[in-house]
Design an enzyme around this catalytic site. Structure first.
Site, mmCIF file in Angstrom:
data_model
loop_
_atom_site.group_PDB
_atom_site.id
_atom_site.type_symbol
_atom_site.label_atom_id
_atom_site.label_comp_id
_atom_site.label_asym_id
_atom_site.label_seq_id
_atom_site.Cartn_x
_atom_site.Cartn_y
_atom_site.Cartn_z
ATOM 1 N N LYS A 139 0.840 -1.216 0.000
ATOM 2 C CA LYS A 139 0.000 0.000 0.000
ATOM 3 C C LYS A 139 0.872 1.262 0.000
ATOM 4 O O LYS A 139 0.671 2.167 -0.804
ATOM 5 C CB LYS A 139 -0.937 0.018 1.227
ATOM 6 C CG LYS A 139 -1.851 -1.199 1.323
ATOM 7 C CD LYS A 139 -2.792 -1.114 2.517
ATOM 8 C CE LYS A 139 -2.089 -1.121 3.872
ATOM 9 N NZ LYS A 139 -1.394 -2.379 4.202
ATOM 10 N N ARG A 182 -0.140 -9.411 13.101
ATOM 11 C CA ARG A 182 -0.821 -8.383 12.301
ATOM 12 C C ARG A 182 -1.626 -9.015 11.171
ATOM 13 O O ARG A 182 -2.716 -8.546 10.836
ATOM 14 C CB ARG A 182 0.211 -7.398 11.738
ATOM 15 C CG ARG A 182 0.793 -6.499 12.825
ATOM 16 C CD ARG A 182 2.085 -5.837 12.385
ATOM 17 N NE ARG A 182 1.953 -4.958 11.252
ATOM 18 C CZ ARG A 182 2.942 -4.628 10.442
ATOM 19 N NH1 ARG A 182 4.152 -5.093 10.648
ATOM 20 N NH2 ARG A 182 2.735 -3.801 9.444
ATOM 21 N N ARG A 193 11.260 -1.061 10.873
ATOM 22 C CA ARG A 193 10.103 -0.820 11.744
ATOM 23 C C ARG A 193 10.037 -1.835 12.883
ATOM 24 O O ARG A 193 10.274 -3.009 12.670
ATOM 25 C CB ARG A 193 8.806 -0.872 10.913
ATOM 26 C CG ARG A 193 8.360 0.505 10.446
ATOM 27 C CD ARG A 193 7.221 0.469 9.488
ATOM 28 N NE ARG A 193 6.054 -0.260 9.959
ATOM 29 C CZ ARG A 193 4.904 -0.308 9.298
ATOM 30 N NH1 ARG A 193 4.776 0.342 8.156
ATOM 31 N NH2 ARG A 193 3.886 -0.989 9.761
ATOM 32 N N ARG A 227 -9.877 0.310 8.402
ATOM 33 C CA ARG A 227 -9.297 -0.995 8.700
ATOM 34 C C ARG A 227 -10.279 -1.860 9.481
ATOM 35 O O ARG A 227 -9.973 -3.008 9.778
ATOM 36 C CB ARG A 227 -8.093 -0.732 9.583
ATOM 37 C CG ARG A 227 -6.851 -1.470 9.247
ATOM 38 C CD ARG A 227 -5.876 -1.055 10.314
ATOM 39 N NE ARG A 227 -4.602 -1.624 10.172
ATOM 40 C CZ ARG A 227 -3.600 -1.105 9.490
ATOM 41 N NH1 ARG A 227 -3.766 0.008 8.819
ATOM 42 N NH2 ARG A 227 -2.445 -1.688 9.485
ATOM 43 N N ARG A 237 12.168 -5.078 4.538
ATOM 44 C CA ARG A 237 11.690 -3.698 4.419
ATOM 45 C C ARG A 237 12.603 -2.724 5.179
ATOM 46 O O ARG A 237 13.039 -2.996 6.286
ATOM 47 C CB ARG A 237 10.268 -3.570 4.960
ATOM 48 C CG ARG A 237 9.828 -2.091 5.011
ATOM 49 C CD ARG A 237 8.360 -1.896 5.046
ATOM 50 N NE ARG A 237 7.716 -2.458 6.211
ATOM 51 C CZ ARG A 237 6.405 -2.379 6.430
ATOM 52 N NH1 ARG A 237 5.636 -1.775 5.538
ATOM 53 N NH2 ARG A 237 5.872 -2.904 7.498
#
Ligand code: AP5
Ligand code: ZN
Length: 214
Positions: free
Chosen positions: A13, A167, A156, A88, A123
């Site tokens: 996203k 998650r 992160r 969400r 990431r």
């Protein structure tokens, strides 16, 4: 143009938001980025959100809805905006509907869970802007540095594998029902729902989105 990006954590996203925002000149509203900025600034909101986010859980609907309503009332959102990571939950989507926010496009990114776990380990992010890279799939020009500012990239806190799996569980339970929610909305309104294969290359998805949105 009002766009909602829907997809699991790590579905791409944020990566595609960067592209859409530059191409169409609309602001990206990433609730995750806003919360991370609040944590960095040590605001009361940040203090409330930090522990919940680090554990991979969702921040309360009330808090998030208030944050987004305030943001979309600002001048730069008058011509449209791109919602990344919001809504969400069904109550968050209902709150937008009740506030009279008409969504033009819902772009759903489909990526299998195992692919997501792989992606998250590579990431790297630029905390100032939210710009996102991947060590292999989308590397920065200079290793460990943001392309625009040259600042150091970071990992992160919530990208640790067990947190990513948590998650994903929350996504399937609380966010995935929004796919049917928006499909139903598309059947009775001008909202368009498009499912995009999020396992394609970043560039291939860029092109597909440009076609959908043109
Ligand atoms: P948030 O920041 O929104 O995280 P998320 O939804 O879990 O999504 P991510 O940012 O992890 O993934 P992404 O889809 O943006 O993927 P990206 O482009 O980075 O939220 C964080 C937390 O904040 C939540 O857990 C919650 O606590 C709280 N929160 C936020 N919003 C909330 C809300 N509305 N309600 C309640 N709580 C909320 O890509 C991932 C990686 O893959 C990158 O390394 C990227 O380079 C790479 N990649 C991207 N596309 C591709 C591709 N096509 N091929 C290969 N690699 C790719
Ligand atoms: Zn993101």
């Amino acid at each position: 143009m009002r766009i909602v990006l829907l997809g699991a954590p790590g579905a791409g996203k944020g990566t595609q938001a960067q592209f859409i925002m530059e191409k169409f000149g609309i602001p990206q509203i990433s609730t995750g980025d806003m919360l991370r900025a609040a944590i960095k600034a040590g605001t009361p909101l940040g203090l409330q959100a930090k522990e919940v986010m680090d554990q991979g859980q969702l921040v309360s609907d009330d808090l998030i809805i208030g944050l987004v309503k305030e943001r979309i009332s600002q001048d730069d959102c008058a011509k449209g905006f791109l919602l990344d990571g919001f809504p969400r939950t069904i109550p968050q989507a209902d709150a937008m509907k009740d506030a009279g926010v008409v969504v033009d496009y819902v772009l759903e990114f489909a990526v299998p869970d195992e692919e997501i776990v792989k992606r998250m380990s590579g990431r790297r992010v630029h905390p100032g802007s939210g710009r996102t890279y991947h060590l292999t799939y989308n590397p920065p020009k200079v290793e460990g540095k943001d392309d625009v500012t040259g600042d150091d990239l970071t990992i992160r806190v919530d990208d640790e594998e067990s947190t990513v799996r948590k998650r994903l569980g929350i996504y399937h339970e609380q966010t995935a029902p929004l796919i049917d929610y928006y499909k139903q909305a598309a059947a009775v309104s001008n909202t368009e729902h498009h499912k995009v294969d999020g396992t394609q290359s970043v560039e291939a998805i860029n092109q597909q989105l440009a076609t959908i949105l043109s």
